[in-house]
Design a protein around this motif. Structure first.
Motif, PDB file in Angstrom:
ATOM      1  N   GLU A   1       0.887  -1.353  -0.093  1.00 31.36           N
ATOM      2  CA  GLU A   1       0.150  -0.009   0.030  1.00 31.36           C
ATOM      3  C   GLU A   1       1.025   1.095  -0.142  1.00 31.36           C
ATOM      4  O   GLU A   1       1.666   1.610   1.050  1.00 31.36           O
ATOM      5  CB  GLU A   1      -0.957  -0.030   1.143  1.00 31.36           C
ATOM      6  CG  GLU A   1      -1.895  -1.236   1.241  1.00 31.36           C
ATOM      7  CD  GLU A   1      -2.681  -1.329   2.456  1.00 31.36           C
ATOM      8  OE1 GLU A   1      -3.631  -0.461   2.609  1.00 31.36           O
ATOM      9  OE2 GLU A   1      -2.272  -2.124   3.581  1.00 31.36           O
TER      10      GLU A   1
ATOM     11  N   VAL B   1       3.608   1.849  -1.118  1.00 32.55           N
ATOM     12  CA  VAL B   1       5.109   1.541  -0.934  1.00 32.55           C
ATOM     13  C   VAL B   1       6.205   2.045  -1.729  1.00 32.55           C
ATOM     14  O   VAL B   1       6.270   1.973  -2.871  1.00 32.55           O
ATOM     15  CB  VAL B   1       5.155  -0.094  -0.870  1.00 32.55           C
ATOM     16  CG1 VAL B   1       6.699  -0.262  -0.558  1.00 32.55           C
ATOM     17  CG2 VAL B   1       4.456  -0.602   0.249  1.00 32.55           C
TER      18      VAL B   1
ATOM     19  N   ASN C   1       1.335   0.305  -5.305  1.00 35.05           N
ATOM     20  CA  ASN C   1       0.035  -0.402  -4.920  1.00 35.05           C
ATOM     21  C   ASN C   1      -0.188  -1.695  -5.710  1.00 35.05           C
ATOM     22  O   ASN C   1      -0.524  -1.645  -6.636  1.00 35.05           O
ATOM     23  CB  ASN C   1      -1.363   0.543  -4.904  1.00 35.05           C
ATOM     24  CG  ASN C   1      -0.931   1.812  -4.161  1.00 35.05           C
ATOM     25  OD1 ASN C   1      -1.221   1.667  -2.806  1.00 35.05           O
ATOM     26  ND2 ASN C   1      -0.682   2.794  -4.593  1.00 35.05           N
TER      27      ASN C   1
ATOM     28  N   GLU D   1       8.437   4.042   2.882  1.00 33.00           N
ATOM     29  CA  GLU D   1       7.145   4.721   3.458  1.00 33.00           C
ATOM     30  C   GLU D   1       6.418   3.492   2.878  1.00 33.00           C
ATOM     31  O   GLU D   1       6.488   2.835   2.098  1.00 33.00           O
ATOM     32  CB  GLU D   1       6.998   5.891   2.388  1.00 33.00           C
ATOM     33  CG  GLU D   1       7.988   6.929   2.505  1.00 33.00           C
ATOM     34  CD  GLU D   1       7.648   8.220   1.612  1.00 33.00           C
ATOM     35  OE1 GLU D   1       7.067   8.015   0.491  1.00 33.00           O
ATOM     36  OE2 GLU D   1       8.556   9.096   1.840  1.00 33.00           O
ATOM     37  N   GLY D   2       4.926   3.780   3.110  1.00 33.59           N
ATOM     38  CA  GLY D   2       4.048   2.808   3.220  1.00 33.59           C
ATOM     39  C   GLY D   2       4.050   1.407   3.869  1.00 33.59           C
ATOM     40  O   GLY D   2       4.676   1.546   4.694  1.00 33.59           O
ATOM     41  N   ARG D   3       3.016   0.867   3.597  1.00 34.06           N
ATOM     42  CA  ARG D   3       2.787  -0.622   4.376  1.00 34.06           C
ATOM     43  C   ARG D   3       2.801  -1.955   3.176  1.00 34.06           C
ATOM     44  O   ARG D   3       2.333  -1.857   2.427  1.00 34.06           O
ATOM     45  CB  ARG D   3       1.493  -0.347   5.143  1.00 34.06           C
ATOM     46  CG  ARG D   3       1.192  -1.544   5.973  1.00 34.06           C
ATOM     47  CD  ARG D   3      -0.054  -1.659   6.677  1.00 34.06           C
ATOM     48  NE  ARG D   3      -0.303  -2.594   7.555  1.00 34.06           N
ATOM     49  CZ  ARG D   3      -1.477  -3.200   7.941  1.00 34.06           C
ATOM     50  NH1 ARG D   3      -2.600  -2.730   7.431  1.00 34.06           N
ATOM     51  NH2 ARG D   3      -1.641  -4.294   8.910  1.00 34.06           N
TER      52      ARG D   3
ATOM     53  N   THR E   1       2.352  -6.083   3.868  1.00 31.91           N
ATOM     54  CA  THR E   1       1.940  -7.292   4.580  1.00 31.91           C
ATOM     55  C   THR E   1       2.084  -8.375   3.732  1.00 31.91           C
ATOM     56  O   THR E   1       1.729  -8.395   2.603  1.00 31.91           O
ATOM     57  CB  THR E   1       0.654  -7.019   5.103  1.00 31.91           C
ATOM     58  OG1 THR E   1      -0.292  -6.924   3.983  1.00 31.91           O
ATOM     59  CG2 THR E   1       0.677  -5.891   6.263  1.00 31.91           C
TER      60      THR E   1
ATOM     61  N   ASP F   1      -0.658 -11.108   6.240  1.00 30.37           N
ATOM     62  CA  ASP F   1      -1.073 -10.196   7.522  1.00 30.37           C
ATOM     63  C   ASP F   1       0.339 -10.104   8.340  1.00 30.37           C
ATOM     64  O   ASP F   1       0.075  -9.768   9.436  1.00 30.37           O
ATOM     65  CB  ASP F   1      -2.160 -10.748   7.960  1.00 30.37           C
ATOM     66  CG  ASP F   1      -3.529 -10.415   7.534  1.00 30.37           C
ATOM     67  OD1 ASP F   1      -3.597  -9.725   6.391  1.00 30.37           O
ATOM     68  OD2 ASP F   1      -4.616 -10.759   7.772  1.00 30.37           O
TER      69      ASP F   1
ATOM     70  N   GLU G   1       4.085  -8.337   8.854  1.00 28.14           N
ATOM     71  CA  GLU G   1       4.720  -7.166   8.348  1.00 28.14           C
ATOM     72  C   GLU G   1       6.142  -7.562   8.530  1.00 28.14           C
ATOM     73  O   GLU G   1       6.590  -8.340   9.304  1.00 28.14           O
ATOM     74  CB  GLU G   1       4.267  -6.133   9.280  1.00 28.14           C
ATOM     75  CG  GLU G   1       2.767  -5.708   9.180  1.00 28.14           C
ATOM     76  CD  GLU G   1       2.532  -4.160   9.698  1.00 28.14           C
ATOM     77  OE1 GLU G   1       3.384  -3.431   9.889  1.00 28.14           O
ATOM     78  OE2 GLU G   1       1.330  -3.848   9.746  1.00 28.14           O
TER      79      GLU G   1
ATOM     80  N   THR H   1       8.348  -6.122   9.974  1.00 26.20           N
ATOM     81  CA  THR H   1       9.176  -5.660  11.146  1.00 26.20           C
ATOM     82  C   THR H   1       9.034  -7.118  11.946  1.00 26.20           C
ATOM     83  O   THR H   1       9.689  -7.083  13.050  1.00 26.20           O
ATOM     84  CB  THR H   1       8.404  -4.719  11.938  1.00 26.20           C
ATOM     85  OG1 THR H   1       6.899  -5.000  11.975  1.00 26.20           O
ATOM     86  CG2 THR H   1       8.604  -3.382  11.104  1.00 26.20           C
TER      87      THR H   1
END
Length: 326
Positions: free
Chosen positions: A22, A24, A38, A71-73, A75, A78, A80, A82
């Motif tokens: 999203e 990213v 996206n 930047e952005g997210r 997954t 579900d 991440e 991190t």
């Protein structure tokens, strides 16, 4: 593998679906990797297509959890990036680059990766040998990996990526260096995994095989996603470019002349062997109908007709010009 303990705690079906990026972006200092991407990737085989420097490796490294977005997210089912341990449980990564510790065998190379992530020695060895068998290297499992041929090295890295039964498989040039038989066997593995619901993200220079094995293609250029979907669907969206159609028949010059009399293709080019021709048109459906009508009226023996440019190379050139695919 049945009976082998799963230290992940996730089981075979965790209930998560999809890879999602999203907005990213990834920058290396002031150098752009990818920008505002996206993208959603579902089960099946998705191929990444783009020239060197387009952002393919950055995108694959992001999906593999090797790097994090600027930047952005992002997954992965579900999870991440991190959470690297959780990422490992879900993702297998087969890079095109190899480096083997001196003297390590294929079995140990695969097994010790599993040991690092908490598998017992027995479970790791069982999983390693099951994966090595999948890629057809059982007889070479206890040979030193640094003495393998290029194709064998590629397959042992694939075994390492598959050994922990991931739900996402990221494959950077996975067919590179394989002979035709091994390539067919590896493609069959990919197809089987896709049919089982695995998410496969593949980068390949072998574009006709991308056409053959992909459920979906993502075109990337200069860090941006320029198109995505099935080849035919993407090509149909490129409305500013005439479609190419090939025709093979017993009297091609005569049929081509009749087409010119009753339609206005932008170009007709006879094949060098005199057995057919290519034509370009902005009205493909109308032209298909006309050719069918002419063939019936004239009693032509039609050997073949179809789109000549619904493939990765042609579509990418339409999208980004002569940048080239690599």
């Amino acid at each position: 593998m049945m009976g082998v303990n799963d230290p992940t705690g996730l089981g075979e079906n965790s209930g998560h679906t999809g890879i999602r990026l999203e907005n990213v972006s990834k920058f290396y200092g002031e150098v752009l990797g990818i920008n505002q991407v996206n993208l959603e990737i579902g089960p099946g085989i998705t191929s990444l297509v783009g020239p060197n420097g387009s952002g393919k490796t950055t995108l694959m490294n992001l999906v593999s959890g090797l790097i994090a977005p600027t930047e952005g997210r992002l997954t992965i089912l579900d999870v991440e990036p991190t959470h690297p341990e959780s990422m490992f449980r879900q993702v297998g990564y087969c890079t095109q680059f190899d480096s083997f510790p001196r003297g390590v065998t294929g079995r140990v190379f695969v097994r010790d990766t599993l040991r690092i992530h908490g598998y017992s020695l027995k479970d790791a060895d069982d999983l390693a040998m099951a994966a090595i068998e999948q890629v057809g290297l059982t007889k070479a499992a206890d040979r030193k990996a640094d003495g393998y041929s290029k194709g064998m090295r590629q397959r042992i890295r694939l075994a390492q990526a598959l050994a922990h039964n991931p739900r996402v498989l990221v494959l950077d040039e996975p067919l590179n260096g394989l002979d035709p038989m091994a390539r067919a066997e590896v493609i069959a593995i990919f197809r089987e995994k896709a049919d089982q619901g695995m998410h496969l993200l593949i980068s390949s220079h072998i574009l006709h095989e991308v056409d053959m094995l992909s459920d979906r293609v993502v075109f990337i250029s200069n860090g941006y996603i320029v198109a995505e979907g099935q080849i035919e669907g993407v090509r149909n969206e490129v409305t500013e470019q005439p479609l190419q159609i090939y025709v093979r028949c017993d009297r091609p010059a005569e049929l081509a002349a009749q087409i010119l009399q009753r339609s206005e293709p932008t170009e007709i080019q006879m094949h060098d062997d005199g057995g057919g021709f290519h034509l370009r048109t902005r009205r493909a459906n109308e032209l298909y109908d006309l050719i069918t009508e002419l063939v019936v009226e004239g009693g032509y023996r039609l050997e073949g007709i179809g789109p000549a440019d619904e493939n990765v190379q042609a579509v990418y050139q339409y999208l980004v010009g002569d940048e080239g695919v690599a």
